[in-house]
Scaffold this active site. Structure first.
Site, short mmCIF file in Angstrom:
data_model
loop_
_atom_site.label_atom_id
_atom_site.label_comp_id
_atom_site.label_asym_id
_atom_site.label_seq_id
_atom_site.Cartn_x
_atom_site.Cartn_y
_atom_site.Cartn_z
N SER A 95 0.84 -1.19 0.00
CA SER A 95 0.00 0.00 0.00
C SER A 95 0.88 1.26 0.00
CB SER A 95 -0.97 -0.05 1.19
OG SER A 95 -1.98 0.91 1.06
N HIS A 228 -7.90 -5.41 -0.18
CA HIS A 228 -6.69 -4.62 0.03
C HIS A 228 -5.66 -5.36 0.86
CE1 HIS A 228 -4.36 -1.01 -0.19
NE2 HIS A 228 -4.31 -0.87 1.12
#
Length: 254
Positions: A95, A228
């Protein structure tokens, strides 16, 4: 402050391996900490020594000011990382950590240090820009976003004391991630491997594929099932991909 003190602030070596053949530097996601990579360190030692970065403003660094810029984090980190490149060094970022790993690779290459590989996980390419403003939300909005992504354990966010402690660093990280824009025309020569979940609301496989435009070296993309934090369910597979890449790099160097 002595260089050693600075290194210990930034880098956690959970399983020190003085005779290691190679090193892996891991850069956490927004709101994340070095401890997220403890299982990776345990699995890869002693063949590969895992170095996990601890950002200022969290856990044992919670009294330090947060840095809310990817470039500022990279500028602060590069001097710490260079000495670890005496052995082949691969970078892994998830991320926000992926953007930071890329900026760090740019700075390392500018100093003549070419990483053995760059793994970018759960993050769209720098030139795949979205207009995101979660960092401008109130506390409730920020917490809702974290819970939606399942990044920080939800039960911790129900504790007011913990919230007061972690929200400033999470907000700073979100600001860094959401306002990050690369310097036009920059790229790296290091091979980039992008990893992404097929249902990640923060990045599509198409956005991840555009990392190919940021390296003059080889590029590969692998899509896993999940969102995610697809990473949490496929740790052994991801460790296998990294290990094989490092082994191949060592064999080529020999």
């Amino acid at each position: 402050m002595a260089a050693t003190d600075t290194t210990e602030l930034w880098v956690r070596r959970f399983h020190p391996s003085p005779d290691t053949a190679a090193r892996l530097l891991c850069l956490p996601h927004a709101g994340g900490s070095a401890s997220y990579f403890f299982p990776v360190s345990r699995a890869m030692a002693p063949r590969v020594e895992v170095l996990a970065v601890q950002y200022p403003g969290r856990q044992d660094r919670r009294h330090e000011p947060c840095l809310d810029s990817v470039q500022a984090l990279a500028d602060a980190l590069v001097d710490v990382v260079v000495p670890f490149a005496d052995k082949p060094l691969t970078l892994f970022g998830h991320s926000m950590g992926a953007s930071l790993a890329y900026e760090l690779a740019i700075r390392l290459e500018a100093r003549g240090v070419v990483p053995a590989g760059l793994f970018v996980s759960g993050r769209r390419a720098p030139n795949a820009v979205r207009d995101e403003r979660v960092h401008l939300s109130g506390d409730d909005g920020l917490i809702a976003e974290i819970k939606r992504l399942n990044g920080t354990e939800s039960q911790l966010l129900d504790d007011d004391e913990v919230l007061r402690m972690v929200l400033p660093s999470i907000r700073a990280d979100y600001k860094a991630a959401e306002t990050y824009r690369p310097t036009p025309g920059q790229s790296v020569s290091v091979p980039i491997r992008a990893l992404v979940g097929d249902s990640d609301p923060k990045v599509t496989p198409e956005e991840a594929a555009r990392w190919a435009e940021h390296t003059t070296g080889p590029f590969t993309l692998e899509v896993f099932p999940g969102g995610h934090f697809y990473l949490n369910a496929v740790v052994p597979q991801v460790i296998d991909r990294i290990s094989r890449h490092i082994e191949n790099s060592l064999a080529t160097a020999d």
